[in-house]
Design a protein around this motif. Structure first.
Motif, PDB file in Angstrom:
ATOM      1  N   SER A  25      -6.716   4.885   5.575  1.00 27.10           N
ATOM      2  CA  SER A  25      -7.463   3.800   5.885  1.00 27.10           C
ATOM      3  C   SER A  25      -7.852   3.154   4.358  1.00 27.10           C
ATOM      4  CB  SER A  25      -8.905   4.280   6.681  1.00 27.10           C
ATOM      5  OG  SER A  25      -8.454   4.538   7.986  1.00 27.10           O
ATOM      6  N   TYR A  26      -7.625   1.704   4.460  1.00 34.42           N
ATOM      7  CA  TYR A  26      -8.048   1.089   3.083  1.00 34.42           C
ATOM      8  C   TYR A  26      -8.546  -0.381   3.745  1.00 34.42           C
ATOM      9  CZ  TYR A  26      -7.747  -1.593  -1.261  1.00 34.42           C
ATOM     10  OH  TYR A  26      -7.772  -2.195  -2.087  1.00 34.42           O
ATOM     11  N   LYS A  27      -9.802  -0.485   3.234  1.00 37.49           N
ATOM     12  CA  LYS A  27     -10.322  -2.079   3.802  1.00 37.49           C
ATOM     13  C   LYS A  27     -10.025  -2.225   4.805  1.00 37.49           C
ATOM     14  CE  LYS A  27     -10.011  -4.216  -1.016  1.00 37.49           C
ATOM     15  NZ  LYS A  27      -9.639  -5.296  -1.790  1.00 37.49           N
ATOM     16  N   PHE A  46       0.935  -1.213  -0.074  1.00 37.56           N
ATOM     17  CA  PHE A  46      -0.041  -0.186   0.066  1.00 37.56           C
ATOM     18  C   PHE A  46       0.771   1.239   0.116  1.00 37.56           C
ATOM     19  CE2 PHE A  46      -2.386   3.556   2.300  1.00 37.56           C
ATOM     20  CZ  PHE A  46      -3.384   3.421   1.448  1.00 37.56           C
ATOM     21  N   GLU A  74     -12.091   4.847  -2.671  1.00 36.49           N
ATOM     22  CA  GLU A  74     -11.781   3.424  -2.043  1.00 36.49           C
ATOM     23  C   GLU A  74     -10.883   3.708  -0.890  1.00 36.49           C
ATOM     24  OE1 GLU A  74     -11.887   0.350  -6.240  1.00 36.49           O
ATOM     25  OE2 GLU A  74     -10.044   1.746  -5.615  1.00 36.49           O
ATOM     26  N   TRP A  75     -10.456   4.716  -0.697  1.00 37.01           N
ATOM     27  CA  TRP A  75      -9.642   4.902   0.626  1.00 37.01           C
ATOM     28  C   TRP A  75      -9.890   6.359   1.436  1.00 37.01           C
ATOM     29  CZ3 TRP A  75      -4.754   7.874   0.797  1.00 37.01           C
ATOM     30  CH2 TRP A  75      -4.607   8.626  -0.266  1.00 37.01           C
ATOM     31  N   THR A  76      -9.426   6.538   2.442  1.00 37.81           N
ATOM     32  CA  THR A  76      -9.331   7.753   3.180  1.00 37.81           C
ATOM     33  C   THR A  76      -8.242   8.252   3.676  1.00 37.81           C
ATOM     34  OG1 THR A  76      -9.974   6.649   5.372  1.00 37.81           O
ATOM     35  CG2 THR A  76     -11.909   7.234   3.751  1.00 37.81           C
ATOM     36  N   LEU A 111      -5.654   3.525  -6.853  1.00 37.90           N
ATOM     37  CA  LEU A 111      -7.139   3.215  -6.284  1.00 37.90           C
ATOM     38  C   LEU A 111      -7.811   4.396  -6.495  1.00 37.90           C
ATOM     39  CD1 LEU A 111      -5.968   2.363  -2.618  1.00 37.90           C
ATOM     40  CD2 LEU A 111      -7.034   0.755  -4.324  1.00 37.90           C
TER      41      LEU A 111
END
Length: 412
Positions: free
Chosen positions: A131-133, A56, A86-88, A82
């Protein structure tokens, strides 16, 4: 294909270790070193800093093209981009002095955009949370510019002085020319009360006498008795027209000047005459000396010149001034209160800014300023500095020279 993926992951891991080695890098680097001496960070396709953990990777950049400085970020997983939804991402900046700026990010086109302006200077400790998944990733690193660390003994030896930023008054001044003369109220011309023969004389020219001191003795023509001539004031004998054996007649025998207070005469021509009034403050300068006084009264100037003559007392108790000395006088003709001002000696140019250096502990850092009115000695600050900030006044150019020598980059 697997070999290529392994190579990419190896490079990203190396970048991650490089960033980790820089975490919280700070401290005293000795005399005049910019704290922006960490190893150069890995850069991405958008010239932003690469932050990696495993496969990542986040690229974080400050974007300044045609917009106020703002954060923009991109992310990849296993080399694949991404989508921004999909992410923050969150970023926290801690500036010198403890001020904290927090940025939340929202999706836009192919990137996340930080909400808010990243104010100059871009000098702070950075904490990044992504943050991701349902997994959180954190990085922290210093990103300094325009900052110098200097030990107190070195700062003292360099002659750095500081002042506290605060409200003040700007003085509108006009410059007048003139000279310092003897105050006619402090000059005594002494004659004999009764004509007669001068029997003795005590002081010579240049000698100081005190009030009540005998300066000569005269034998009266009428009574043939001696009587003393006394000094009426403390001062210096500037003229003597008396010797033993001479007759007094009706002439002045001594002139005594009390030079502890002299009188200032300045010429005010029509363009300035309307601005000059009794009670205004005056700063006089000549031959490296200066003194403050206030206008006592104003009279028309004798002769054909259309001018007024400004009169003010000059304290000469230290003996710095002499009669007939040419001087220039700065007269305060208006006062403008302002919420925040700085001493002009503190102002330095740095890149495209006018800056001052604030001091917190052993650290000195630029503050780009938006400036307003000035009276030549102080300047109004519209933005960039806060009331209570300690800023460097004298020899701040030494800090600027250290930054230029170290090649302080505008890097993020």
């Amino acid at each position: 294909m697997k070999l290529m993926k392994l190579l990419i992951n190896t490079l990203l891991l190396a970048a991650s270790l490089g960033v980790s080695a820089q975490l919280f890098a700070s401290g005293d680097h000795g005399h005049g070193h910019d704290e922006h001496h960490e190893d150069e960070p890995q850069k991405g396709a958008h010239n932003g800093r690469l932050l990696a953990e495993g496969d990542f990777v986040v690229e974080l950049a400050i974007f300044e093209q045609d917009v106020p400085p703002e954060y923009r970020a991109w992310a990849t997983v296993d080399g694949k981009s991404l989508k921004p939804n999909e992410w923050t991402l969150e970023v926290q900046l801690t500036r010198l002095g403890g001020e904290v700026n927090r940025f939340v990010f929202t999706p836009e086109q192919d990137f996340l955009r930080g909400q808010g302006v990243v104010e100059e200077p871009h000098s702070f400790d950075v904490e990044v949370t992504a943050s991701y998944k349902n997994k959180r990733y954190r990085w922290a690193y210093p990103s300094y510019e325009g900052r110098v660390v200097m030990a107190p003994d070195v700062a003292n030896a360099s002659g750095l002085t500081t002042a506290i930023a605060g409200a003040g008054v700007l003085q509108e001044r006009i410059k007048l020319y003139g000279n310092i003369v003897a105050d006619p109220l402090r000059v005594s011309h002494i004659q004999a009360r009764y004509p007669g023969l001068i029997r003795s004389v005590k002081p010579s020219i240049g000698m100081r006498v005190t009030a009540g001191e005998v300066i000569a003795r005269v034998e009266s023509n009428e009574s043939l008795r001696e009587y003393p001539l006394l000094s009426p004031i403390d001062g210096t004998v500037v003229e003597r027209h008396a010797n033993a054996g001479e007759f007094t007649a009706d002439r002045v025998l001594f002139s005594i000047l009390d030079e502890r207070v002299l009188e200032l005469h300045l010429q005010a021509f029509p363009a300035d005459a309307a601005k000059v009034k009794p009670g205004q403050a005056v700063l006089i300068k000549a031959d490296g000396q200066q003194a403050a006084t206030k206008i006592e009264f104003i009279t028309p100037r004798h002769g054909d010149t259309p001018a007024l003559e400004v009169h003010a007392p000059v304290d000469n108790s230290a003996g710095n001034w002499v009669p007939n000395q040419a001087v220039e006088g700065w007269v305060d003709v208006a006062q403008t209160p302002v919420d925040l001002l700085v001493d002009n000696r503190a102002l330095q140019s740095f890149r495209d800014w006018t800056v001052v250096f604030i001091q917190i502990g052993n650290s000195y850092e630029i503050r780009p300023l938006e400036l307003g009115r000035s009276d030549g000695q102080f300047t109004e600050v519209l933005s960039g500095l806060k009331i209570g900030d300690s800023y460097v006044v004298e020899n701040s150019f030494l800090l600027k020279a250290d930054l230029e020598k170290s090649g302080a980059a505008h890097d993020h």
